[in-house]
Design a protein around this motif. Structure first.
Motif, short mmCIF file in Angstrom:
data_model
loop_
_atom_site.label_atom_id
_atom_site.label_comp_id
_atom_site.label_asym_id
_atom_site.label_seq_id
_atom_site.Cartn_x
_atom_site.Cartn_y
_atom_site.Cartn_z
N SER A 27 -12.05 25.89 79.63
CA SER A 27 -13.43 26.04 80.06
C SER A 27 -14.35 25.98 78.85
O SER A 27 -14.01 26.49 77.78
N ILE A 51 -18.54 21.23 81.29
CA ILE A 51 -17.82 22.37 81.87
C ILE A 51 -16.44 22.58 81.25
O ILE A 51 -15.88 23.67 81.36
N GLN A 52 -15.86 21.57 80.61
CA GLN A 52 -14.54 21.71 79.99
C GLN A 52 -14.54 20.96 78.67
O GLN A 52 -15.29 20.00 78.48
N HIS A 134 -14.18 23.18 92.59
CA HIS A 134 -13.97 23.83 91.30
C HIS A 134 -15.07 23.43 90.30
O HIS A 134 -15.62 24.27 89.59
N TYR A 135 -15.39 22.14 90.25
CA TYR A 135 -16.43 21.66 89.34
C TYR A 135 -17.79 22.25 89.69
O TYR A 135 -18.55 22.66 88.81
N ARG A 137 -18.43 25.10 91.19
CA ARG A 137 -18.43 26.52 90.79
C ARG A 137 -18.57 26.66 89.28
O ARG A 137 -19.28 27.54 88.79
N SER A 138 -17.90 25.80 88.54
CA SER A 138 -17.98 25.86 87.07
C SER A 138 -19.40 25.62 86.59
O SER A 138 -19.90 26.33 85.71
N ASP A 141 -21.55 28.69 87.55
CA ASP A 141 -21.27 29.86 86.72
C ASP A 141 -21.77 29.72 85.29
O ASP A 141 -22.32 30.66 84.73
N LEU A 142 -21.57 28.55 84.67
CA LEU A 142 -21.97 28.35 83.28
C LEU A 142 -23.48 28.22 83.11
O LEU A 142 -24.04 28.62 82.09
#
Length: 146
Positions: A27, A51-52, A134-135, A137-138, A141-142
């Motif tokens: 992350s 994100i990653q 998932h993407y 949410r990432s 959140d970030l």
């Protein structure tokens, strides 16, 4: 009989940087998201959020430009990072490589690192349905997106 072919001639050559993984994806650190530059999109562009990331080496090789074959190397190396950027809806993604800085034994993004980039939609790749939630949410959140 004369020929223009010379034994050992490998065609046109160019120095190119190639990626070598050193870590798995992780992350994106919150500090990178918070402190990175934000690119403003033009009217026909979309924003993509980092994100990653993954650390690696950028290796310089002598390459045959016609065939893509590696001829000699690596001739030099430098630390690098690969960053995954995705749209807020998680449907499109882009991976970008850049040089990294080595600070206290760990690799940091370049000083001009952009945590939010702008691209034309056709420059991004579609994301499989199984990864989109998932993407999304990432990104949420970030970047505190609602």
């Amino acid at each position: 009989m004369s020929s223009k072919y010379r034994r050992g001639d490998t065609g046109p050559k160019k120095l190119k940087w190639r990626w070598k993984d050193e870590t798995d994806n992780r992350s994106l650190p919150q500090s990178w998201a918070d402190n990175g530059r934000t690119e403003s999109p033009e009217e026909d562009e979309v924003q993509l959020y980092a994100i990653q990331c993954r650390a690696g080496l950028l290796l310089e090789w002598l390459v045959n430009t016609r065939t893509g074959k590696l001829l000699r190397g690596p001739l030099s190396e430098k630390p690098g990072i690969r960053v995954l950027y995705v749209t807020a809806d998680g449907e499109h993604a882009v991976v970008e490589e850049s040089e990294a800085r080595e600070v206290d034994g760990s690799w940091k993004p370049p000083k001009q690192f952009a945590s939010i980039i702008a691209k034309h939609p056709e420059e991004a790749d579609p994301v499989p349905d199984s990864s989109q939630d998932h993407y999304r949410r990432s990104v949420r959140d970030l970047y505190d997106l609602e």
